[in-house]
Design an enzyme around this catalytic site. Sequence first.
Site, PDB file in Angstrom:
ATOM      1  N   HIS A 144       0.817  -1.217   0.000  1.00 21.47           N
ATOM      2  CA  HIS A 144       0.000   0.000   0.000  1.00 21.47           C
ATOM      3  C   HIS A 144       0.849   1.263   0.000  1.00 21.47           C
ATOM      4  CE1 HIS A 144       0.429  -0.166   4.524  1.00 21.47           C
ATOM      5  NE2 HIS A 144       0.481   1.138   4.357  1.00 21.47           N
ATOM      6  N   ASP A 183       0.177  -7.542   1.370  1.00 19.26           N
ATOM      7  CA  ASP A 183       0.594  -6.151   1.581  1.00 19.26           C
ATOM      8  C   ASP A 183       2.109  -6.010   1.639  1.00 19.26           C
ATOM      9  OD1 ASP A 183       0.418  -3.452   1.853  1.00 19.26           O
ATOM     10  OD2 ASP A 183      -0.426  -3.455   3.878  1.00 19.26           O
ATOM     11  N   SER A 208       4.626   2.395   7.963  1.00 13.96           N
ATOM     12  CA  SER A 208       4.311   1.234   7.127  1.00 13.96           C
ATOM     13  C   SER A 208       5.519   0.818   6.297  1.00 13.96           C
ATOM     14  CB  SER A 208       3.140   1.555   6.200  1.00 13.96           C
ATOM     15  OG  SER A 208       1.965   1.775   6.937  1.00 13.96           O
TER      16      SER A 208
END
Length: 422
Positions: free
Chosen positions: A122, A153, A235
Amino acid sequence: RHVLRWGVRIPTTTRLFCTREGASGVPAELLDLKGKRRRSAIRQFLKRDEPFSNPHVPASPMEGDRKHTFLSENLLASVVKVYCVAASPNHQQPWQRKHQSQSSGSGFILDSHNRLIITNAHVTMDATFVEVRRHGLAARFQAEILYVGHPCDLALLTVEDDDFWSEMPSESLELADIPHLQDEVKVVGYPTGGDQISITSGVVSRIEQQQYSHAMLSPHLLAIQIDAAINPGNSGGPALLGRKVVGVAFQTLSGLENVGFIIPSVIINRFMEDFWRSTGDQGSQHLKHFPGFCSLGIYCQAAIHEGLRSYLQMSPKHTGVVLFDLMPTSSANGILFPMDVLLEIDGYPIGNDGTVAFRGREHIRFDHLLVMKSRGQLVQFRVLRKGEELNVTVPTDLYRNLAINHHEHPWGPSYVVFGGMV
């Protein structure tokens, strides 16, 4: 009158409690003095220029054995900040994309020999231009997306510029096994609020399957919950246990504090295995996509209700789950049937709540054993069918959902122009 110590004023009238072993750092010979001489000597000792030290507990981060308490600069040099320029597909006007936007995330060098950097999918979703900056360097380097796994992911990047890989430290980040509950981990990355590297600490709170927010149509995958702060920008950054990586930070639960999740090493290894199968050890210059995880496409319910157990002819010794439906695309059609009771999977007993023993007293859902298999591998079930125990073998296949996940089609929707409109 006060004694100034590290910016804290301590009244000299306050009684100083010290042990003969010097737990406060005051030499024992000063403690042998009496009355005013003792207080004056201790006051002069505290005014000295040398850092205050404690022979048992380091009083300053600069003291003690840093290599066991703090992450070394060599390890941090493998952490990168990822800069992305993205333009999402326009589904109403598929011949063009939406306006560009800029974002940033984190990542780390997973394999310096093959020049591989790992981050979250993402973070680079819909990216048209990607740059990375290594910790300790001021320059940004253009990166290329090699491999994307939206179901887990994860994404792999590479940098062709030799300057980025020059002077790489000998100490690099390596993947470790799944941590244990209460293990202390450190999350490293570049969250919002600053441009420099950030390190937060926490403990492993929970280990179980979770729905990855980036892949809502994919199977639940194993995830590790930690209470270290994970914020936007973290992230893709590593979660470290000592000198090894135990996961990749990827999501939090909105509305809750100190609830963050990392992708464990078993999912990363599964992702990397498919990468090497699809590209070979030489890598590839073309973007490829992780095909996904295996699933049987079955729906089960717990076998707890006594009336249900009696109807299915389950004895008190039987534990398992009841299969009540199969997807049309399931590879188990014709092998498993509704109202079958799944007792064991690959020799592991299935509990009435659908879990199998994982480690010690820990349990995880039995479908974790399915998603870890490669396409075409066989899974062995022991089944109770109409009161009779049977052994059946089911081939695994990729999870297929009839709904389209636009994350898995980054090239945009296909279309055809068949006429004008007035």
